[in-house]
Design a protein around this motif. Sequence first.
Motif, PDB file in Angstrom:
ATOM      1  N   THR A 189      -5.215   6.737   5.938  1.00  0.00           N
ATOM      2  CA  THR A 189      -4.078   6.580   5.033  1.00  0.00           C
ATOM      3  C   THR A 189      -4.329   7.419   3.788  1.00  0.00           C
ATOM      4  O   THR A 189      -5.462   7.801   3.495  1.00  0.00           O
ATOM      5  CB  THR A 189      -3.890   5.114   4.619  1.00  0.00           C
ATOM      6  N   ALA A 190      -3.285   7.710   3.048  1.00  0.00           N
ATOM      7  CA  ALA A 190      -3.444   8.507   1.830  1.00  0.00           C
ATOM      8  C   ALA A 190      -4.339   7.786   0.832  1.00  0.00           C
ATOM      9  O   ALA A 190      -5.149   8.407   0.140  1.00  0.00           O
ATOM     10  CB  ALA A 190      -2.079   8.791   1.204  1.00  0.00           C
ATOM     11  N   LYS A 191      -4.221   6.476   0.769  1.00  0.00           N
ATOM     12  CA  LYS A 191      -5.057   5.699  -0.149  1.00  0.00           C
ATOM     13  C   LYS A 191      -6.530   5.835   0.223  1.00  0.00           C
ATOM     14  O   LYS A 191      -7.379   6.049  -0.645  1.00  0.00           O
ATOM     15  CB  LYS A 191      -4.635   4.228  -0.106  1.00  0.00           C
ATOM     16  N   ALA A 192      -6.847   5.733   1.508  1.00  0.00           N
ATOM     17  CA  ALA A 192      -8.231   5.856   1.957  1.00  0.00           C
ATOM     18  C   ALA A 192      -8.764   7.262   1.698  1.00  0.00           C
ATOM     19  O   ALA A 192      -9.908   7.425   1.271  1.00  0.00           O
ATOM     20  CB  ALA A 192      -8.340   5.510   3.437  1.00  0.00           C
ATOM     21  N   ARG A 193      -7.922   8.271   1.941  1.00  0.00           N
ATOM     22  CA  ARG A 193      -8.370   9.638   1.685  1.00  0.00           C
ATOM     23  C   ARG A 193      -8.639   9.847   0.205  1.00  0.00           C
ATOM     24  O   ARG A 193      -9.612  10.496  -0.175  1.00  0.00           O
ATOM     25  CB  ARG A 193      -7.325  10.636   2.173  1.00  0.00           C
ATOM     26  N   ALA A 194      -7.779   9.296  -0.644  1.00  0.00           N
ATOM     27  CA  ALA A 194      -7.954   9.455  -2.083  1.00  0.00           C
ATOM     28  C   ALA A 194      -9.228   8.771  -2.573  1.00  0.00           C
ATOM     29  O   ALA A 194      -9.872   9.233  -3.507  1.00  0.00           O
ATOM     30  CB  ALA A 194      -6.743   8.900  -2.822  1.00  0.00           C
ATOM     31  N   ARG A 239       0.829  -1.208   0.000  1.00  0.00           N
ATOM     32  CA  ARG A 239       0.000   0.000   0.000  1.00  0.00           C
ATOM     33  C   ARG A 239       0.858   1.249   0.000  1.00  0.00           C
ATOM     34  O   ARG A 239       0.610   2.187  -0.763  1.00  0.00           O
ATOM     35  CB  ARG A 239      -0.926   0.017   1.226  1.00  0.00           C
ATOM     36  N   VAL A 240       1.892   1.271   0.844  1.00  0.00           N
ATOM     37  CA  VAL A 240       2.754   2.458   0.928  1.00  0.00           C
ATOM     38  C   VAL A 240       3.475   2.686  -0.398  1.00  0.00           C
ATOM     39  O   VAL A 240       3.560   3.821  -0.883  1.00  0.00           O
ATOM     40  CB  VAL A 240       3.751   2.336   2.103  1.00  0.00           C
ATOM     41  N   MET A 241       3.967   1.623  -1.014  1.00  0.00           N
ATOM     42  CA  MET A 241       4.655   1.776  -2.297  1.00  0.00           C
ATOM     43  C   MET A 241       3.681   2.211  -3.398  1.00  0.00           C
ATOM     44  O   MET A 241       4.048   2.972  -4.295  1.00  0.00           O
ATOM     45  CB  MET A 241       5.381   0.482  -2.681  1.00  0.00           C
ATOM     46  N   HIS A 242       2.432   1.766  -3.305  1.00  0.00           N
ATOM     47  CA  HIS A 242       1.407   2.220  -4.248  1.00  0.00           C
ATOM     48  C   HIS A 242       1.192   3.727  -4.079  1.00  0.00           C
ATOM     49  O   HIS A 242       1.087   4.466  -5.071  1.00  0.00           O
ATOM     50  CB  HIS A 242       0.104   1.453  -3.996  1.00  0.00           C
ATOM     51  N   GLU A 243       1.109   4.174  -2.824  1.00  0.00           N
ATOM     52  CA  GLU A 243       0.947   5.604  -2.560  1.00  0.00           C
ATOM     53  C   GLU A 243       2.129   6.379  -3.134  1.00  0.00           C
ATOM     54  O   GLU A 243       1.947   7.454  -3.714  1.00  0.00           O
ATOM     55  CB  GLU A 243       0.824   5.862  -1.056  1.00  0.00           C
ATOM     56  N   PHE A 244       3.344   5.841  -2.965  1.00  0.00           N
ATOM     57  CA  PHE A 244       4.534   6.500  -3.511  1.00  0.00           C
ATOM     58  C   PHE A 244       4.443   6.594  -5.029  1.00  0.00           C
ATOM     59  O   PHE A 244       4.683   7.654  -5.610  1.00  0.00           O
ATOM     60  CB  PHE A 244       5.797   5.743  -3.097  1.00  0.00           C
ATOM     61  N   LYS A 245       4.081   5.500  -5.660  1.00  0.00           N
ATOM     62  CA  LYS A 245       4.006   5.450  -7.122  1.00  0.00           C
ATOM     63  C   LYS A 245       3.030   6.493  -7.669  1.00  0.00           C
ATOM     64  O   LYS A 245       3.258   7.084  -8.715  1.00  0.00           O
ATOM     65  CB  LYS A 245       3.575   4.053  -7.557  1.00  0.00           C
ATOM     66  N   HIS A 246       1.950   6.726  -6.933  1.00  0.00           N
ATOM     67  CA  HIS A 246       0.927   7.666  -7.392  1.00  0.00           C
ATOM     68  C   HIS A 246       1.084   9.067  -6.808  1.00  0.00           C
ATOM     69  O   HIS A 246       0.196   9.905  -6.961  1.00  0.00           O
ATOM     70  CB  HIS A 246      -0.461   7.105  -7.080  1.00  0.00           C
ATOM     71  N   GLY A 247       2.205   9.322  -6.135  1.00  0.00           N
ATOM     72  CA  GLY A 247       2.485  10.653  -5.616  1.00  0.00           C
ATOM     73  C   GLY A 247       1.676  11.037  -4.395  1.00  0.00           C
ATOM     74  O   GLY A 247       1.551  12.216  -4.080  1.00  0.00           O
ATOM     75  N   GLU A 248       1.104  10.051  -3.692  1.00  0.00           N
ATOM     76  CA  GLU A 248       0.269  10.332  -2.521  1.00  0.00           C
ATOM     77  C   GLU A 248       1.021  10.206  -1.203  1.00  0.00           C
ATOM     78  O   GLU A 248       0.531  10.645  -0.169  1.00  0.00           O
ATOM     79  CB  GLU A 248      -0.932   9.375  -2.499  1.00  0.00           C
ATOM     80  N   LEU A 249       2.200   9.593  -1.229  1.00  0.00           N
ATOM     81  CA  LEU A 249       2.984   9.417  -0.009  1.00  0.00           C
ATOM     82  C   LEU A 249       3.654  10.740   0.339  1.00  0.00           C
ATOM     83  O   LEU A 249       4.324  11.340  -0.493  1.00  0.00           O
ATOM     84  CB  LEU A 249       4.033   8.313  -0.203  1.00  0.00           C
ATOM     85  N   GLU A 250       3.432  11.189   1.584  1.00  0.00           N
ATOM     86  CA  GLU A 250       3.945  12.494   1.993  1.00  0.00           C
ATOM     87  C   GLU A 250       4.881  12.377   3.184  1.00  0.00           C
ATOM     88  O   GLU A 250       4.752  11.485   4.011  1.00  0.00           O
ATOM     89  CB  GLU A 250       2.787  13.419   2.372  1.00  0.00           C
ATOM     90  N   LYS A 251       5.801  13.332   3.263  1.00  0.00           N
ATOM     91  CA  LYS A 251       6.659  13.472   4.431  1.00  0.00           C
ATOM     92  C   LYS A 251       5.837  14.100   5.540  1.00  0.00           C
ATOM     93  O   LYS A 251       4.689  14.499   5.337  1.00  0.00           O
ATOM     94  CB  LYS A 251       7.843  14.387   4.107  1.00  0.00           C
ATOM     95  N   ARG A 252       6.432  14.227   6.708  1.00  0.00           N
ATOM     96  CA  ARG A 252       5.718  14.840   7.832  1.00  0.00           C
ATOM     97  C   ARG A 252       5.317  16.279   7.546  1.00  0.00           C
ATOM     98  O   ARG A 252       4.321  16.766   8.049  1.00  0.00           O
ATOM     99  CB  ARG A 252       6.580  14.800   9.085  1.00  0.00           C
TER     100      ARG A 252
END
Length: 122
Positions: A73-78, A14-27
Amino acid sequence: MNKQSPKQKEIVGRVMHEFKHGELEKRDGEPVKNPKQAIAIALREAGATNQESPQKNKANLRKTARRERQGKTAKARAEGETQRRSKEPGRSREELYAEAKRRNLPGRSTMSKPELERAPHA
């Protein structure tokens, strides 16, 4: 070398999916651009990093599982899944608390969701 559990593999995916789609964020809210940093974040969230103690890894996994259940999570928010957890239509505790705060209801911080639902409306 410790093997990852199926749950840990799911979290890393899931985290790598978020990264791939630009949804993974730093603090600070900026998107993560470095793949190595994304991998480090994924392993930490899954509780599979070799940089933490076993106790800290377990705590990180519990924290991530709680965030996933709550839809934070970013995925859930998206996907707009923040309210999918409860079967009955209603407001979350966070929404009820925000309303109680707006109404300046005393004792609101220690109230449970049912108590916030029953609180007098003034």
